[in-house]
Scaffold this motif. Structure first.
Motif, short mmCIF file in Angstrom:
data_model
loop_
_atom_site.label_atom_id
_atom_site.label_comp_id
_atom_site.label_asym_id
_atom_site.label_seq_id
_atom_site.Cartn_x
_atom_site.Cartn_y
_atom_site.Cartn_z
N LYS A 119 0.82 -1.21 0.22
CA LYS A 119 -0.02 0.00 -0.20
C LYS A 119 1.00 1.27 -0.17
CE LYS A 119 -4.08 -2.12 0.17
NZ LYS A 119 -4.94 -1.97 -1.00
N ASN A 120 1.95 1.27 0.80
CA ASN A 120 2.84 2.43 0.98
C ASN A 120 4.17 2.03 1.59
OD1 ASN A 120 3.47 4.99 0.63
ND2 ASN A 120 1.87 5.94 2.03
N TYR A 121 5.17 2.99 1.46
CA TYR A 121 6.35 2.58 2.37
C TYR A 121 7.08 4.20 2.67
CZ TYR A 121 9.02 4.22 -1.69
OH TYR A 121 9.40 4.94 -2.80
N GLU A 122 7.94 4.02 3.47
CA GLU A 122 8.78 5.09 3.83
C GLU A 122 10.12 4.75 4.41
OE1 GLU A 122 8.05 8.90 7.22
OE2 GLU A 122 6.89 7.36 7.27
N PHE A 123 11.27 5.33 4.29
CA PHE A 123 12.21 4.96 4.87
C PHE A 123 13.05 6.24 5.64
CE2 PHE A 123 13.49 5.96 0.50
CZ PHE A 123 14.78 6.44 0.84
N LYS A 124 13.80 5.78 6.18
CA LYS A 124 14.76 7.02 7.03
C LYS A 124 16.17 6.63 7.08
CE LYS A 124 11.29 9.74 7.81
NZ LYS A 124 11.00 11.10 7.18
N VAL A 125 16.87 7.52 7.03
CA VAL A 125 18.25 7.24 7.07
C VAL A 125 18.94 7.55 8.22
CG1 VAL A 125 20.82 7.69 6.06
CG2 VAL A 125 18.82 7.44 4.45
N ASN A 126 19.92 7.11 8.99
CA ASN A 126 20.33 7.39 10.12
C ASN A 126 21.15 8.80 9.99
OD1 ASN A 126 21.36 6.83 12.94
ND2 ASN A 126 23.26 6.12 12.07
N CYS A 127 21.03 9.40 11.29
CA CYS A 127 21.65 10.75 11.02
C CYS A 127 22.84 11.01 11.96
CB CYS A 127 20.62 11.82 11.53
SG CYS A 127 19.95 11.86 13.07
N LEU A 128 23.14 9.58 12.65
CA LEU A 128 24.15 9.92 13.80
C LEU A 128 25.20 8.76 13.58
CD1 LEU A 128 25.39 11.14 16.29
CD2 LEU A 128 23.92 9.92 17.70
N GLU A 129 26.65 9.17 13.24
CA GLU A 129 27.37 7.95 12.94
C GLU A 129 27.61 7.64 14.48
OE1 GLU A 129 28.99 5.79 10.70
OE2 GLU A 129 27.58 6.89 9.48
#
Length: 97
Positions: free
Chosen positions: A37-47
């Protein structure tokens, strides 16, 4: 059902390339094949060594069984592409909406 996956890659990851692979794959699964139906993704912002690198939220709705999504050839190609980009671990949780 929501399918949530955390991905961890080896060092020297290319977030732009990973984002392109993910977007291309999931747009196809959503718009061409109607598997999700849908998707979303996020990338880590802190190494941080302990952090995962990317999180993916997939909304399967009520129409698509998880097995159909997991076994879909486009999804299988996606997994292969991520492995080729240095995927070293993942964690998955599936939840009812």
């Amino acid at each position: 059902m929501k399918h949530i996956v955390l991905f961890k890659f080896e060092k020297n990851k290319n977030y732009e390339k990973l984002s392109n692979i993910l977007t291309c794959t999931y747009n196809k699964l959503k718009n061409e094949y109607n598997v999700i139906k849908n998707y979303e993704f996020k990338v880590n912002c802190l190494e941080n060594e302990a952090n995962m690198d990317l999180i993916l939220f997939v909304d399967l709705g009520e129409d698509c069984p998880l097995k159909d999504y997991i076994d879909h050839p486009i999804h299988q190609d996606f997994i292969t592409s991520f492995k080729n980009e240095g995927l070293c671990s993942k964690a998955v949780i599936d939840i009812e909406k």
